[in-house]
Design a protein around this motif. Structure first.
Motif, short mmCIF file in Angstrom:
data_model
loop_
_atom_site.label_atom_id
_atom_site.label_comp_id
_atom_site.label_asym_id
_atom_site.label_seq_id
_atom_site.Cartn_x
_atom_site.Cartn_y
_atom_site.Cartn_z
N HIS A 266 -14.35 85.29 20.78
CA HIS A 266 -13.17 85.01 20.23
C HIS A 266 -14.44 85.14 19.24
CE1 HIS A 266 -10.86 81.90 18.65
NE2 HIS A 266 -11.69 82.00 18.03
N HIS A 315 -12.59 78.16 25.07
CA HIS A 315 -11.46 78.55 25.87
C HIS A 315 -10.46 79.27 26.34
CE1 HIS A 315 -10.76 79.76 21.21
NE2 HIS A 315 -10.58 80.29 22.00
N HIS A 316 -11.51 80.09 26.59
CA HIS A 316 -11.04 81.67 26.87
C HIS A 316 -11.47 81.53 28.55
CE1 HIS A 316 -9.69 84.30 23.91
NE2 HIS A 316 -10.11 83.45 23.26
CU LIG Z 1 -10.39 83.05 21.13
#
Ligand SMILES: [Cu+2]
Ligand code: HEM
Length: 576
Positions: A266, A315-316
């Motif tokens: 990320h 969040h992934h």
């Molecule tokens: Cu991300």
């Protein structure tokens, strides 16, 4: 901060010999040169060749997707195509291209004669063709390239259907680990250079915004990249010698790999986008003839983004069985990162607002990149909400979102940078007409291909598939035609670059009448850049001010224009 070690060496104070930096000496691009400008161009050209290769794979995918059934290529071939496309685009194009720009520009912009560690720099570059060849070789071995996507999640990536020790997945992991090593070497070099080698008078807040963004991005590389590199090595051990870090059948934990992967990957999106923010911050003031709005806030927001980017990775993994409290936490940190990002967008709009706009190719690409970034930012905030993300996870909505960032903002930002600094790098002007044609084709192509992916995803079309339900057919035809148009758009660019580099008009030191140390030396700059180390007496972006940028004559006699011209004269216009 002065650079003591360089100034202490008397031999370097002599007039640089034209030979090593001679523009016609093209052989230096094929050598183990330690000149940051040569290495910069080596990175940029190598990266662009891989961009064309990754783009070719995308064309084959779009050819497959123009009709619902899997008729052009076999499903397993398609798996290899999207895996290699994604991997090449990130590890062989985006990162090397960023390092190329940072290499070329940072020493010039901070008034240094080279990077802190020139040999480390050259070694980091030469690893790129090495792992590029390893990655590409996987097309030619039994079983073909990796098929597990650019994340290489276990247990899929541990399957090894051929049973061979040397298989596509193993080569992939080796290449990614080497890429990590190369990028960490690059980051050590760039961070040290920015901290230690700024010219006298260049405090942090005299430093161009591009250098702030490169610094912030390379800090992420230093902190995050060891996680991915270690994860890749551990997965390679699981695959080849039978360890069980991530193999659930032997008590390993596949979700642990996801943490290793996303802890870096990320923040990696900010490694990629931050220097593009830097490019926007350099390009808009020049072609709007106005100082960068809120320069200090823009500079500091880069560091804020770095810090926040390190605490959003889950969040992934909203759909990976993460506990509810974790989803909540990472949902809010993700939303928080839009604040420093929004500040920058506001600052660019305010910079351009009411300016005397010159719509050169560089400016058009920067404006186009900003527009697509805004769109991607909106879909990004939608995705940061866990319930929405779980709904569209693994659909084309996500593919549309991240291509708006990466092909929209990032690739257009790269083009803006190439056009803006092309005269400096080559000493020649590019053809503006071809540049504008290139922009029009790119901008139309990007929107044609990636906009339809959003409704497709909302309707439920999954990603990473070679065939799909006929109800999705018409939007896919539009996307494929847009993709082919985007492929065609590179032709005027290549034509422009090749012909301008060999036959373009001579550029002069400062064709855009821009303010910045790189524009005070000749084009291309001589070996070791500055005859005298510049002494900076003004903050950057002084468009409309009467203050000179430097108090001495860094270009010496090699430049053709007076080096002590007050900024206002250089800028030509004031903005009152
Ligand atoms: Cu991300
Ligand atoms: C002509 C331009 C491009 C086209 C037509 C294109 C098309 C595609 C397609 C069809 C996929 C497969 C989507 C899926 O099923 O999940 C894909 C995935 C991907 N693309 Fe692109 N792309 C383009 C440019 C780029 C660029 C410039 C980058 C990065 C710099 C990029 C990065 C990726 C990544 C990371 C993936 C994910 C691969 C995976 O699922 O493992 N693409 N692209």
């Amino acid at each position: 901060m002065s650079n003591v070690s360089l100034e202490a060496r008397p031999s370097e104070q002599q007039t640089p010999t034209p030979e090593p930096g001679a523009p016609n000496n093209w052989r230096r691009f094929f050598s183990f040169s330690t000149d940051h400008k040569v290495i910069g161009i080596q990175y940029i050209v190598t990266a662009f060749i891989f961009f064309l290769f990754g783009g070719l794979l995308a064309m084959i995918m779009r050819g497959e997707l123009i009709t619902p059934p899997a008729d052009l290529v076999d499903r397993t071939v398609y798996n290899g195509l999207f895996t290699m496309h994604g991997t090449i685009m990130l590890f062989m194009w985006t990162f090397p291209m960023l390092n190329g720009l940072a290499n070329y520009l940072v020493p010039l912009m901070i008034g240094a004669r080279d990077m802190a560690f020139p040999r480390l720099n050259a070694a980091a570059f030469w690893l790129v063709p090495v792992f590029g060849v390893i990655l590409t070789a996987s097309f030619f071995i039994p079983g073909g390239p990796s098929q597990s996507g650019w994340w290489a999640y276990p247990p899929v990536s541990l399957q090894n259907p051929t049973g061979n020790l040397i298989n596509g997945q193993a080569l992939w992991l080796l290449a990614v680990a080497l890429s990590g090593v190369s990028s960490i070497m690059g980051a050590v070099n760039i961070v040290t250079t920015i901290i230690r080698m700024r010219a006298p008078g260049m405090g942090w807040f005299q430093m161009p915004a591009f250098c702030w963004t490169v610094f912030s991005a390379q800090m992420i590389q230093l902190i995050g990249l060891p996680a991915l590199t270690a994860g890749a090595v551990m997965l390679l051990l699981d695959l080849t010698v039978g360890t069980s870090f991530f193999d659930p059948t032997k008590g390993g934990d596949p979700v642990l790999y996801q943490h290793f992967f996303w802890f870096y990957s990320h923040p990696a999106v900010y490694v990629i986008i931050l220097p593009i923010f830097g490019v926007f911050s350099e390009v808009f003031p020049v072609y709007a003839r106005k100082p960068l709005f809120g320069y200090r806030v823009v500079a500091i927001s880069s560091v804020l983004i770095t810090i926040l980017s390190l605490i959003v990775w889950v969040h992934h993994m909203f759909a990976s069985g993460t506990p509810g409290w974790m989803r909540m936490l990472f949902m809010f940190t993700t939303m928080a990162i839009s604040v420093p990002t929004g500040i920058k967008v506001f600052a660019w709009v305010a910079t351009v607002w009411g300016g005397k706009l010159r719509l050169t190719s560089a400016m058009l690409f920067a404006l186009g990149g900003l527009t697509t970034f805004l769109f991607a930012g909106i879909t990004g905030i939608m995705l940061s909400s866990a319930p929405f993300d779980i709904h569209v996870n693994n659909t084309y909505f996500v593919v549309g979102h991240f291509h708006y960032v990466i092909n929209g903002a990032v690739v257009m930002g790269f083009y803006a940078a190439i056009y803006h600094w092309f005269p400096k790098m080559t000493g020649r002007m590019y053809y503006e007409g071809l540049g504008k044609l290139h922009f029009a084709l790119t901008f139309i192509g990007i929107n044609l291909i990636f906009l339809p992916m959003h409704p497709l995803g909302l309707m439920g079309m999954p990603r990473r598939v070679a065939s799909y339900d006929p109800e999705f057919a018409s939007l896919n035809v539009i996307a494929s035609l847009g993709g082919f148009l985007l492929g065609v758009s590179t032709l005027p660019f290549i034509l422009n670059m090749l012909s301008s580099w060999t036959q373009g008009d001579k550029a002069g030191d400062n064709p855009w009448r821009a303010i910045g140390l790189e524009w005070l030396v000749s084009s291309p700059p001589p070996h070791e850049n500055f005859e005298e180390i510049p002494i900076i007496v003004s903050p950057p972006y002084g468009y409309g001010s009467d203050e000179p940028l430097v108090s001495n004559n860094p270009g010496g006699t090699s430049g053709e224009e007076s080096k002590r011209t007050p900024i206002a004269n250089l800028a030509g216009e004031t903005n009152s």
